[in-house]
Structures are given as structure tokens and as C-alpha cells.
Design a protein around this motif. Structure first.
Motif, PDB file in Angstrom:
ATOM      1  N   GLU A  60       0.825  -1.205   0.000  1.00 31.86           N
ATOM      2  CA  GLU A  60       0.000   0.000   0.000  1.00 31.86           C
ATOM      3  C   GLU A  60       0.862   1.259   0.000  1.00 31.86           C
ATOM      4  O   GLU A  60       0.517   2.264  -0.608  1.00 31.86           O
ATOM      5  CB  GLU A  60      -0.932  -0.017   1.212  1.00 31.86           C
ATOM      6  CG  GLU A  60      -1.991   1.050   1.161  1.00 31.86           C
ATOM      7  CD  GLU A  60      -3.034   0.845   2.219  1.00 31.86           C
ATOM      8  OE1 GLU A  60      -4.163   0.493   1.861  1.00 31.86           O
ATOM      9  OE2 GLU A  60      -2.712   1.035   3.414  1.00 31.86           O
ATOM     10  N   ASN A  61       2.009   1.191   0.663  1.00 30.58           N
ATOM     11  CA  ASN A  61       2.872   2.362   0.818  1.00 30.58           C
ATOM     12  C   ASN A  61       3.481   2.843  -0.496  1.00 30.58           C
ATOM     13  O   ASN A  61       3.413   4.019  -0.829  1.00 30.58           O
ATOM     14  CB  ASN A  61       3.969   2.052   1.834  1.00 30.58           C
ATOM     15  CG  ASN A  61       4.779   3.266   2.216  1.00 30.58           C
ATOM     16  OD1 ASN A  61       4.252   4.371   2.255  1.00 30.58           O
ATOM     17  ND2 ASN A  61       6.048   3.066   2.478  1.00 30.58           N
ATOM     18  N   ASP A  62       4.091   1.910  -1.262  1.00 32.16           N
ATOM     19  CA  ASP A  62       4.812   2.350  -2.470  1.00 32.16           C
ATOM     20  C   ASP A  62       4.372   1.650  -3.752  1.00 32.16           C
ATOM     21  O   ASP A  62       4.951   1.883  -4.807  1.00 32.16           O
ATOM     22  CB  ASP A  62       6.318   2.176  -2.284  1.00 32.16           C
ATOM     23  CG  ASP A  62       6.746   0.739  -2.040  1.00 32.16           C
ATOM     24  OD1 ASP A  62       5.888  -0.167  -2.110  1.00 32.16           O
ATOM     25  OD2 ASP A  62       7.929   0.518  -1.763  1.00 32.16           O
ATOM     26  N   GLY A  63       3.355   0.801  -3.673  1.00 32.62           N
ATOM     27  CA  GLY A  63       2.834   0.164  -4.873  1.00 32.62           C
ATOM     28  C   GLY A  63       3.709  -0.937  -5.463  1.00 32.62           C
ATOM     29  O   GLY A  63       3.519  -1.348  -6.597  1.00 32.62           O
ATOM     30  N   LEU A 116      -4.104  -6.906   3.495  1.00 35.11           N
ATOM     31  CA  LEU A 116      -3.436  -7.788   4.442  1.00 35.11           C
ATOM     32  C   LEU A 116      -2.513  -6.912   5.270  1.00 35.11           C
ATOM     33  O   LEU A 116      -1.609  -6.263   4.731  1.00 35.11           O
ATOM     34  CB  LEU A 116      -2.632  -8.869   3.713  1.00 35.11           C
ATOM     35  CG  LEU A 116      -3.434  -9.826   2.837  1.00 35.11           C
ATOM     36  CD1 LEU A 116      -2.500 -10.767   2.094  1.00 35.11           C
ATOM     37  CD2 LEU A 116      -4.431 -10.611   3.677  1.00 35.11           C
ATOM     38  N   VAL A 117      -2.746  -6.871   6.582  1.00 33.86           N
ATOM     39  CA  VAL A 117      -1.909  -6.079   7.485  1.00 33.86           C
ATOM     40  C   VAL A 117      -0.980  -7.069   8.182  1.00 33.86           C
ATOM     41  O   VAL A 117      -1.399  -7.828   9.064  1.00 33.86           O
ATOM     42  CB  VAL A 117      -2.769  -5.297   8.504  1.00 33.86           C
ATOM     43  CG1 VAL A 117      -1.878  -4.482   9.425  1.00 33.86           C
ATOM     44  CG2 VAL A 117      -3.763  -4.391   7.773  1.00 33.86           C
ATOM     45  N   ALA A 125      -2.273  -4.457  -0.507  1.00 30.35           N
ATOM     46  CA  ALA A 125      -3.618  -4.209  -1.032  1.00 30.35           C
ATOM     47  C   ALA A 125      -3.811  -5.042  -2.300  1.00 30.35           C
ATOM     48  O   ALA A 125      -2.924  -5.057  -3.161  1.00 30.35           O
ATOM     49  CB  ALA A 125      -3.801  -2.722  -1.335  1.00 30.35           C
ATOM     50  N   ARG A 126      -4.944  -5.724  -2.384  1.00 28.07           N
ATOM     51  CA  ARG A 126      -5.201  -6.520  -3.593  1.00 28.07           C
ATOM     52  C   ARG A 126      -5.605  -5.584  -4.726  1.00 28.07           C
ATOM     53  O   ARG A 126      -6.383  -4.654  -4.531  1.00 28.07           O
ATOM     54  CB  ARG A 126      -6.297  -7.553  -3.366  1.00 28.07           C
ATOM     55  CG  ARG A 126      -6.418  -8.464  -4.600  1.00 28.07           C
ATOM     56  CD  ARG A 126      -7.377  -9.561  -4.417  1.00 28.07           C
ATOM     57  NE  ARG A 126      -8.701  -9.013  -4.258  1.00 28.07           N
ATOM     58  CZ  ARG A 126      -9.774  -9.752  -3.965  1.00 28.07           C
ATOM     59  NH1 ARG A 126      -9.645 -11.045  -3.778  1.00 28.07           N
ATOM     60  NH2 ARG A 126     -10.936  -9.198  -3.832  1.00 28.07           N
ATOM     61  N   GLN A 127      -5.082  -5.865  -5.879  1.00 27.35           N
ATOM     62  CA  GLN A 127      -5.372  -5.053  -7.049  1.00 27.35           C
ATOM     63  C   GLN A 127      -6.715  -5.443  -7.636  1.00 27.35           C
ATOM     64  O   GLN A 127      -7.069  -6.614  -7.681  1.00 27.35           O
ATOM     65  CB  GLN A 127      -4.268  -5.225  -8.101  1.00 27.35           C
ATOM     66  CG  GLN A 127      -2.906  -4.799  -7.580  1.00 27.35           C
ATOM     67  CD  GLN A 127      -2.944  -3.395  -7.011  1.00 27.35           C
ATOM     68  OE1 GLN A 127      -3.073  -2.431  -7.758  1.00 27.35           O
ATOM     69  NE2 GLN A 127      -2.837  -3.269  -5.703  1.00 27.35           N
ATOM     70  N   ARG A 128      -7.417  -4.452  -8.091  1.00 23.44           N
ATOM     71  CA  ARG A 128      -8.730  -4.707  -8.734  1.00 23.44           C
ATOM     72  C   ARG A 128      -8.496  -5.158 -10.161  1.00 23.44           C
ATOM     73  O   ARG A 128      -7.543  -4.744 -10.794  1.00 23.44           O
ATOM     74  CB  ARG A 128      -9.563  -3.431  -8.736  1.00 23.44           C
ATOM     75  CG  ARG A 128      -9.902  -3.006  -7.344  1.00 23.44           C
ATOM     76  CD  ARG A 128     -10.676  -1.734  -7.354  1.00 23.44           C
ATOM     77  NE  ARG A 128     -10.798  -1.283  -5.987  1.00 23.44           N
ATOM     78  CZ  ARG A 128     -11.921  -0.859  -5.457  1.00 23.44           C
ATOM     79  NH1 ARG A 128     -12.997  -0.785  -6.180  1.00 23.44           N
ATOM     80  NH2 ARG A 128     -11.955  -0.485  -4.207  1.00 23.44           N
ATOM     81  N   TYR A 129      -9.427  -5.975 -10.630  1.00 23.35           N
ATOM     82  CA  TYR A 129      -9.292  -6.530 -11.980  1.00 23.35           C
ATOM     83  C   TYR A 129      -9.850  -5.600 -13.010  1.00 23.35           C
ATOM     84  O   TYR A 129     -10.734  -4.915 -12.906  1.00 23.35           O
ATOM     85  CB  TYR A 129      -9.973  -7.897 -12.057  1.00 23.35           C
ATOM     86  CG  TYR A 129      -9.368  -8.866 -11.090  1.00 23.35           C
ATOM     87  CD1 TYR A 129      -8.148  -9.471 -11.379  1.00 23.35           C
ATOM     88  CD2 TYR A 129      -9.977  -9.155  -9.895  1.00 23.35           C
ATOM     89  CE1 TYR A 129      -7.585 -10.370 -10.493  1.00 23.35           C
ATOM     90  CE2 TYR A 129      -9.407 -10.057  -9.001  1.00 23.35           C
ATOM     91  CZ  TYR A 129      -8.226 -10.645  -9.321  1.00 23.35           C
ATOM     92  OH  TYR A 129      -7.645 -11.533  -8.455  1.00 23.35           O
TER      93      TYR A 129
END
Length: 129
Positions: A60-63, A116-117, A125-129
């Protein structure tokens, strides 16, 4: 050079003028159906709490792409050069994996984006499709 095959045959793999005929449509459909059945059987062995995590994950922080969750494993992005890490369900919203001899736990947080922490503070973070 200059030689060409002009064989003719009558079986399914016959070669006609140097070209192999593709299999009939019913064979292709049967193979596709078998693959779909195998995937469904595989999915039955995956707990639903882990199955919902399927997809590509980034920090989430840096992709940074971390990898994909497939079945019950993290398949790491090639950048990391890690073997697959099996995921285990250890609580209603808690998973764990072993990586390089250390056990890491993550809480599954459902909101607008599935997260997921991890116990080390990293958030995926899960990426959206």
C-alpha cells in the motif's frame, strides 16, 4: 530445400500438404471442460477465507508488486526470487506464512480494497481486476 510433404492419411493427426490438422472441436471442448473441472476440484481444497484472497497484491505504501495469491500459496513476483510460500488459516481473519525461516501473520481487512496487514507492519492491497 524444395522438398515438401504431401502425405495423406486418415487418422486425427494426419498431415496434409505439410500442415497438421487441428483437433476436432469436440476434443478441444472436452479438454477445456476437463481443465475447468480440475480447477473447481482444486478450489474445493482451498478454505473460502483464503480463496477470497486470490489475486495480485501490492504494498500500500509504495505500490511494489509482491506477487499473487493462487490457491493456498503466495507466488512471489520474480523481483524477489523466493519460492512459493504456503498460506495457513490460523483464525477467522488471520493467515500466516513462512518466509526465509520466519513466520509472518496478517490480518485480513475487508473494506473498499481488500488488505493484508502483516505482523511486521507492511500492508498489502489486492489489485482490482
Amino acid at each position: 530445400m524444395g522438398n515438401s510433404c504431401e502425405c495423406e492419411g486418415t487418422n486425427e493427426n494426419e498431415v496434409l500438404h505439410g500442415v497438421v490438422r487441428p483437433p476436432p472441436d469436440d476434443v478441444v471442448q472436452a479438454v477445456g471442460a476437463a481443465a475447468a473441472m480440475k480447477e473447481k476440484a482444486y478450489d474445493l481444497n482451498v478454505p473460502p477465507e483464503i480463496a477470497k484472497l486470490r489475486g495480485t497484491w501490492k504494498t500500500e505504501n509504495d505500490g511494489q508488486t509482491m506477487g499473487k495469491i493462487e490457491g493456498t500459496e503466495v507466488v512471489w513476483d520474480s523481483l524477489f526470487n523466493y519460492s512459493r510460500s504456503p498460506l495457513r488459516l490460523v483464525g477467522p481473519r488471520l493467515i500466516e506464512m513462512e518466509l526465509m525461516g520466519q513466520v509472518h501473520q496478517a490480518e485480513v481487512v475487508e473494506s473498499d480494497v481488500l488488505r493484508l496487514v502483516w505482523s511486521d507492519g507492511e500492508i498489502w492491497a489486492r489489485q482490482r481486476y
